[in-house]
Each structure stands twice: as C-alpha cells, then as structure tokens.
Design an enzyme around this catalytic site. Structure first.
Site, PDB file in Angstrom:
ATOM      1  N   GLU A  32     -17.502 -19.610   1.429  1.00 53.92           N
ATOM      2  CA  GLU A  32     -16.426 -19.237   2.346  1.00 53.92           C
ATOM      3  C   GLU A  32     -16.689 -19.793   3.754  1.00 53.92           C
ATOM      4  O   GLU A  32     -15.756 -20.121   4.485  1.00 53.92           O
ATOM      5  CB  GLU A  32     -16.295 -17.708   2.422  1.00 53.92           C
ATOM      6  CG  GLU A  32     -15.725 -17.052   1.180  1.00 53.92           C
ATOM      7  CD  GLU A  32     -14.205 -17.056   1.139  1.00 53.92           C
ATOM      8  OE1 GLU A  32     -13.585 -17.124   2.206  1.00 53.92           O
ATOM      9  OE2 GLU A  32     -13.647 -17.011   0.030  1.00 53.92           O
ATOM     10  N   CYS A  60     -18.075 -18.370 -11.135  1.00 53.18           N
ATOM     11  CA  CYS A  60     -17.309 -17.882  -9.986  1.00 53.18           C
ATOM     12  C   CYS A  60     -16.606 -19.099  -9.410  1.00 53.18           C
ATOM     13  O   CYS A  60     -17.213 -20.172  -9.300  1.00 53.18           O
ATOM     14  CB  CYS A  60     -18.234 -17.239  -8.948  1.00 53.18           C
ATOM     15  SG  CYS A  60     -17.395 -16.820  -7.389  1.00 53.18           S
ATOM     16  N   CYS A  70     -10.138 -15.964 -10.458  1.00 50.61           N
ATOM     17  CA  CYS A  70     -11.328 -15.199 -10.103  1.00 50.61           C
ATOM     18  C   CYS A  70     -12.073 -14.729 -11.360  1.00 50.61           C
ATOM     19  O   CYS A  70     -11.502 -14.018 -12.196  1.00 50.61           O
ATOM     20  CB  CYS A  70     -10.916 -13.987  -9.264  1.00 50.61           C
ATOM     21  SG  CYS A  70     -12.268 -12.890  -8.809  1.00 50.61           S
ATOM     22  N   ASP A 129      -6.819 -15.387  -6.734  1.00 46.84           N
ATOM     23  CA  ASP A 129      -8.257 -15.279  -6.555  1.00 46.84           C
ATOM     24  C   ASP A 129      -8.497 -14.332  -5.382  1.00 46.84           C
ATOM     25  O   ASP A 129      -7.564 -14.002  -4.643  1.00 46.84           O
ATOM     26  CB  ASP A 129      -8.865 -16.659  -6.272  1.00 46.84           C
ATOM     27  CG  ASP A 129     -10.384 -16.638  -6.197  1.00 46.84           C
ATOM     28  OD1 ASP A 129     -11.010 -16.476  -7.260  1.00 46.84           O
ATOM     29  OD2 ASP A 129     -10.946 -16.773  -5.099  1.00 46.84           O
ATOM     30  N   SER A 130      -9.751 -13.945  -5.189  1.00 48.49           N
ATOM     31  CA  SER A 130     -10.067 -13.063  -4.075  1.00 48.49           C
ATOM     32  C   SER A 130     -10.066 -13.798  -2.736  1.00 48.49           C
ATOM     33  O   SER A 130      -9.935 -13.179  -1.687  1.00 48.49           O
ATOM     34  CB  SER A 130     -11.434 -12.406  -4.296  1.00 48.49           C
ATOM     35  OG  SER A 130     -12.437 -13.404  -4.399  1.00 48.49           O
ATOM     36  N   HIS A 178     -15.869 -19.867  -6.533  1.00 48.71           N
ATOM     37  CA  HIS A 178     -16.467 -20.378  -5.293  1.00 48.71           C
ATOM     38  C   HIS A 178     -17.602 -21.361  -5.571  1.00 48.71           C
ATOM     39  O   HIS A 178     -17.886 -22.235  -4.747  1.00 48.71           O
ATOM     40  CB  HIS A 178     -17.034 -19.230  -4.446  1.00 48.71           C
ATOM     41  CG  HIS A 178     -16.001 -18.395  -3.767  1.00 48.71           C
ATOM     42  ND1 HIS A 178     -15.249 -17.451  -4.434  1.00 48.71           N
ATOM     43  CD2 HIS A 178     -15.588 -18.362  -2.470  1.00 48.71           C
ATOM     44  CE1 HIS A 178     -14.427 -16.869  -3.571  1.00 48.71           C
ATOM     45  NE2 HIS A 178     -14.614 -17.398  -2.377  1.00 48.71           N
TER      46      HIS A 178
END
Length: 266
Positions: free
Chosen positions: A150, A182, A73, A10-11, A184
C-alpha cells in the site's frame, strides 16, 4: 451477448493487480472496481466481520447491475465460497489459485503466502488437498506485506529484508510452487522472486481467475460483450485518497481507468 460490466472488489489497491489482468485478457469487457479503502485491512479482522463487509460489497455492486462479481481479495474469498448469490455469478480466487498451483507444480509441494485471516482459514490447504490428496501444503502468514504494498515500497531494501524473513522458513520445505495468496503480494513480486529464485513458480490470483472467466465465457456461462468498441473501467473507493489514485495509475498501466470516485456503500 451481455454488455453489463463485471464487478471486482478488494479491500484496497491489491485487487487492481487482478483488475489489470482481467482488463488485458478481456479487452471488450467493461469493469467496475470497488476498493473498500475505508475499512482496510481485511486480513487482521474476524471471519464474521470479513463476511459482513464482503456481503455489503456484493450487494453494492449488484445494485449497479453487474453481470458477475470477482472477489479479488483472498481474505474475503475465504468467507464467500458460494458460486453465486441471488442468481449472480460469484468468483473467488481460492479455487483458481489452488488449481493453477497444482497444474504448474511437479513435486506437489506447494507454499502459500497470505494474510493472517487467509492462513488461519486454511482455505488454500483444504482446496489443494481436495483437488489432490497427495499434495503437501506449507503456509506462511505475512502481515507486513500489505502495508508495504500500500505504501508503494515494492523495491525498497526494507521490503527485501522483510520478504527474506518471512520466506526463510517456508523455503526449507523444498517447495517448487508458491501461491501469492493476497492480491497485494504481486506488487512485491520482484522482491519475492529475488528470495525464491527461478526454480520456484509464483502463482498469483489475477492470472488464475482470468483462466476461469475464459472457461466460463467459452461455455457461455457468461455472456461476452463482443460488440463493445470501448472498454470502460470505473474505479470506486469507500474513502478518498490521492495516494490511492497515484498508486492505481501505476499498477494498472497500460490499462487506463475512465473514472475515479468515492462511494457510500449504503
């Protein structure tokens, strides 16, 4: 039987929501997780750059002899549609998420939240329409969700306001299912659910991709590590960050990571 680990990338921290689901679903399997924190975020970058980064991540994990790679991701998944690369099974989250949304939706009116790159690609819309042309898809880019996740602001009043601002438009279309497009976004699930209410089903990538892996394990497309007495989970990042480690431990709980380390993709 195949004792090699499964690679997940993932990023940043978002893919840990997928890793957690996979680790809980497959307690005999080991995992290598790669968070490309040095180049975060992917969602605001061009398709060419996202594809280049994704291929570098895949080649890095391939050199570590993984038996499959899960592209956690969503943004990267839009640029790597291949089911395998050089004989290595590749799983992206678009197909599983789209199929799961259609399974749980009664009205076939489906909303999609994602980064700008994911929404601009129309990957979810195209996949859902391919699977069911009668479906209706309404999408919404939510670029502020990733930095909020994040930062760990999952229950902050500011997050609640931003979630309401993004979702107010999409909720006017009488959707009954919403894809959190996503990795996140599940970190903000409580804030999202407060806005959507209980009548809208939320679909996230971890649960959807776990179903696909279980299918392939059952069909022997992937070899199970049935004799493993200890699940090993190694977390790798491309940049060091005490904040990442702190957030990772929080997200993964009750899953335990065996090792954290910084790696060079070259």
């Amino acid at each position: 039987m195949d004792s090699r680990p499964i690679g997940v990338f993932d990023s940043g921290i978002g893919g840990l929501t997928v890793l957690k689901e996979l680790a809980l679903q497959f307690p005999h399997e080991s995992f290598l997780y790669l968070g490309d924190t040095a180049r975060l975020p992917y969602g605001s970058k061009s398709a060419h750059t996202i594809r280049k980064y994704s291929e570098q991540n895949i080649q890095f994990l391939k050199r570590l002899d993984v038996k499959a790679i899960v592209i956690a991701c969503n943004t990267a998944s839009t640029q790597v549609p291949e089911p395998e690369l050089e004989g290595l099974p590749i799983y992206n989250v678009i197909g599983p998420g789209a199929q799961r949304a259609l399974e749980v939706s009664h009205s076939k009116r489906i909303g999609v939240l994602g980064t700008r790159a994911t929404i601009n690609s129309k990957a979810y819309s195209h996949k859902i329409m391919d699977l069911d042309p009668s479906a209706s898809v309404i999408d919404q880019a939510c670029p502020l969700f990733v930095p909020l996740a994040e930062e760990g602001w999952d229950s902050d009043p500011v997050t609640n306001l931003i979630v309401f601002r993004y979702l107010s438009q999409i909720l006017q279309h009488s959707i009954d299912t919403l894809i959190l497009g996503c990795t996140h976004y599940p970190l903000l699930k409580n804030s999202i659910a407060r806005v959507t209410g209980s009548s809208i089903e939320l679909v996230d990538s971890g649960e959807a991709i776990a179903r696909w892996l279980e299918r392939d394990f059952s069909k022997n497309r992937l070899g199970r590590n049935a004799n493993s007495s200890h699940q090993k989970i190694e977390i790798m990042t491309t940049d060091s960050s005490a904040h990442f480690t702190e957030m990772a431990l929080k997200i993964l709980k009750p899953v335990k990571a065996d090792e954290f380390k910084v790696v060079d993709l070259n």
